[in-house]
Scaffold this active site. Sequence first.
Site, PDB file in Angstrom:
ATOM      1  N   ASP A  10       0.872  -1.166   0.000  1.00  0.00           N
ATOM      2  CA  ASP A  10       0.000   0.000   0.000  1.00  0.00           C
ATOM      3  C   ASP A  10       0.914   1.222   0.000  1.00  0.00           C
ATOM      4  O   ASP A  10       2.115   1.100   0.254  1.00  0.00           O
ATOM      5  CB  ASP A  10      -0.877  -0.034   1.262  1.00  0.00           C
ATOM      6  N   ASP A  12      -0.263   5.186   0.899  1.00  0.00           N
ATOM      7  CA  ASP A  12      -0.571   6.180   1.931  1.00  0.00           C
ATOM      8  C   ASP A  12      -0.672   5.535   3.303  1.00  0.00           C
ATOM      9  O   ASP A  12      -1.499   4.643   3.519  1.00  0.00           O
ATOM     10  CB  ASP A  12      -1.885   6.896   1.596  1.00  0.00           C
TER      11      ASP A  12
END
Length: 222
Positions: A10, A12
């Site tokens: 991922d 953020d």
Amino acid sequence: MSVIKALIFDFDGTILDTETAWYEAFREIAREHDIELTLETYGQCIGTSLHVFDPYDYLITDQKVPMDREMLHKDVHSRHTRMMAEEGIRPGILDYLAGAKQLGLRIGLASSSKRSWIDKYLAQLGIGDYFETIRTAEDVELVKPHPALYELALQDLGVQPNEAIAIEDSPNGARAAAAAGMHYIVVPNPVTTFLAFDGEPHRLQSLEELSLQALLDGIAAK
């Protein structure tokens, strides 16, 4: 026995903690108008789109903050930019990227954010070349917690779900990885550490707590 062939990150909150600054920016503005924006409320939109919870609509429509969306958007982004000036790559990320490359693992990125946002920060951090595939909001109809982003990244890398590990920080991201049938670990940031995760995922305070090789050995032993 699972033979791991890929890591999919991922972005953020996982690689770079952009999420704490977003929450703090919204919370600062809310408090200036005597409104307490709780993490429980705001956390609904972390790791996904604003369709579940839109903090702009919440402040303007529900809480009657006397600002239009454009004005609020500029204020939030200005505060976020100021806070992010002090933010660096999260601990352990570089070691995992370098370790995965050395071991010959495929490396991907799957994010609910827009591609322009991802490219901006990958360039600043100087880590874009590590990723063989980058899948973002423009590539799917449904972002996390839907598994589509991870499913596309898996296809791009040519690996099966049980041959990949997702590195996540949020409940929505973890749900997406689980729905895609992947192994996953969660490394919450200062905001997501207070959110409730489904089940009992393998959880670390920092990737520095567990070497990549130890993680791979642990999954292989299951």
